[in-house]
Design an enzyme around this catalytic site. Sequence first.
Site, short mmCIF file in Angstrom:
data_model
loop_
_atom_site.label_atom_id
_atom_site.label_comp_id
_atom_site.label_asym_id
_atom_site.label_seq_id
_atom_site.Cartn_x
_atom_site.Cartn_y
_atom_site.Cartn_z
N GLU A 8 0.81 -1.23 0.00
CA GLU A 8 0.00 0.00 0.00
C GLU A 8 0.84 1.27 0.00
O GLU A 8 0.54 2.25 0.68
CB GLU A 8 -1.00 -0.03 1.15
CG GLU A 8 -1.99 -1.17 0.99
CD GLU A 8 -3.03 -1.27 2.11
OE1 GLU A 8 -2.92 -0.52 3.10
OE2 GLU A 8 -3.95 -2.09 1.99
N GLU A 35 -5.13 -8.46 -1.81
CA GLU A 35 -5.81 -8.35 -0.52
C GLU A 35 -7.22 -7.84 -0.76
O GLU A 35 -7.40 -6.80 -1.40
CB GLU A 35 -5.04 -7.38 0.39
CG GLU A 35 -5.33 -7.49 1.87
CD GLU A 35 -4.45 -6.54 2.68
OE1 GLU A 35 -3.23 -6.73 2.71
OE2 GLU A 35 -5.02 -5.59 3.26
#
Length: 528
Positions: A196, A313
Site C-alpha cells: 500500500e 488483498e
Amino acid sequence: MRLWFLIPLLLCFPTLIRSEDYSDVTIIVRGAETIASTSNEFICATIDWWPPEKCNYDQCPWGQASILNLDLTNPLLAKAIQAFSPLRIRLGGSLQDQVVYGTPNLGSPCTPFSKSSSGLFGFSQGCITMERWDAINKIFMDTGAVVTFGLNALQGRQQMGRGVWGGAWNSSNAREFMEYTVSMNYPIDSWEFGNELSGSGIGASVGAEQYGKDIIELKNIISQLYGNSRKPLVVAPGGFYDQKWYAQLLDISGPNVLDAMTHHIYNLGAGNDPQVANRILNPQYLSQSSDTFRDLQMTIQRHGPWSAPWVGEAGGAYNSGSRKVSNTFLNSFWYLDQLGQSAKYDTKVYCRQTLIGGNYGLLDTETFVPNPDYYRQCLAVASAHGEGSYFLRHQRFFGGVALLMLNLNKNMGFMVSVRNDLNINFREMAGIKRDNSFVHGLKRTVSWVGSKASDGLEKREEYHLTPQDGNPFARTVLLNGAPLQLTGDGDIPSLPPVMVSVNSPIYVAPLSIAFVVFPDFEAEGCER
C-alpha cells in the site's frame, strides 16, 4: 440474483412470469468462447502481521493470529490449508514495511512489534527470527501451500514530507533473508515488493519512478540468488489501484521485470459502517468493483502485457472487517461475486483477507474453526475438482462447466433453466439480448447442455448453501440442508452434492448460493 459463468452469455428477456414465491429464469450459455483464464492457485488467503494490540472501533479482533505469534502447531490450521490442495498464502499486510529480518548481520536485537506513537500505524519496527521463518516454512511445505511473501519496501528510505518517502531502497537485509531462504530450499513462489505504498499510499507512499528502479534491483537479486533454478515471480505494488502510478511503474521497470501487479480492494467501506450489510445485497453497488478490474486489465495490456493482474488483498470492509457481518453467511455474497468479477477481467490470483485474524478471517481467530466463507472458498475449488478456479478452469470435465448463482433477494426464489447456445435456432435468436445481469422468464422447462436434448439419464451436481435457521447473520452454513461442521477428528467435512437430472430446472432459494456443475456440458471454450 447474481450469475457468474466461465464464458460469455446470451440472455433473453421474455415476459416475466411470477408466482407468490419464485420467478422463472432462462440462462443461455455461449460455450464456444472463453473470456479469460485464472491460475491454478487462483484461490488465495492472507496471513497478516498485526499484533494483539491492533484495535478498531473499541475492539481488538486479531488475538494470536499474526505471522509472528500464530499457533502453527494447531492441527486445525494444517487441515484447513491442506483441504484446498493447494492454497496460495500471501504473507504481508500494513506492518510489512516495518519488518526486518533476524539475519546474522541485522545489527540490532530482533524484537516483535510494540505500540509506538511515532511509528507507522502506531507500531514500532518488528522483526521475524529465522527460527520462526523455519517453522512457518515447515507447515507450508507439509500442507502444500503456495507462498507469496511481502518484502519491506521502505527499508533505507527517508520521510520527505507528510506521508511521502524518498530515496532508494536498501536491499541488504532483504537480500540476506532471501539468501537464507534459498539456502534452506524453501519453495517461495513469489516475492511481493511493498504494501500500500502506491499512489497517495496508506500511511506512506513512494513515487512510481523510484519504485520501478527498486523492482529492477529486486529482479536482479532474484536472478543472482536462484541461478539456474526456477525463479520466483516478482510481484508489486500491493496497493490501491491508481492508473497513472501503475502505468508509470510498468513503464519504468520495463519488459519482463514485474510478473504480476497486485492491488487491494475493500469495496464495502469501514468495518463500523452500518450500511455494510445493505451494500452486500445491492447488485448495482457490487457491480461498481468491475470498473477497477477492467481498468487494471487495460493498463496492463497497454503498458505491460508481460504482467498479470492479481488481487493481493480483499476483505470487503476495511479496518479488520465488520464484527457483525464479516464472519457470517451474509458476507459470502460480496466475496463470491467479486471472485467472479475479477476472474472475468483475467485476474490470475485473488487473495482473501484473511485466512485467520480480524473479523474477516476464514477461520475463527480463537478456535480455528471455519467461518462460513471458508466453506464457500472450499466449494470454489471442489466444484472444479481441484483443477483451478470454478469460473474458468474445468479440465476434469473435458468441456463441462460450473455455474455459480447468488440470489440476493430476501423474499423471492428463482427457477432456473440452463441452455447451451448450440440449441438455439435462428428464430429463437431473434429478440435475445446480451446483458450482464440475469434473465427473467422461462421459455421451456427442459435444461439442455449440448447440441441435443438429454435423454434424462445425465446428471448434474448441485451444491446449495443456506444459513442456519434462515438467519443471514448465522455463522453456521448448511450444504443441501445439512450443517457444515468439523468431524469428530477435526477434519474438514466432505462436501457431497445432490445429483439431479439435467432435464430439471434449478431452484435457487431466497438469500442462498448455488454451485451447479454440468460435467457433460458442451463448451469448446473450456477445452482450449
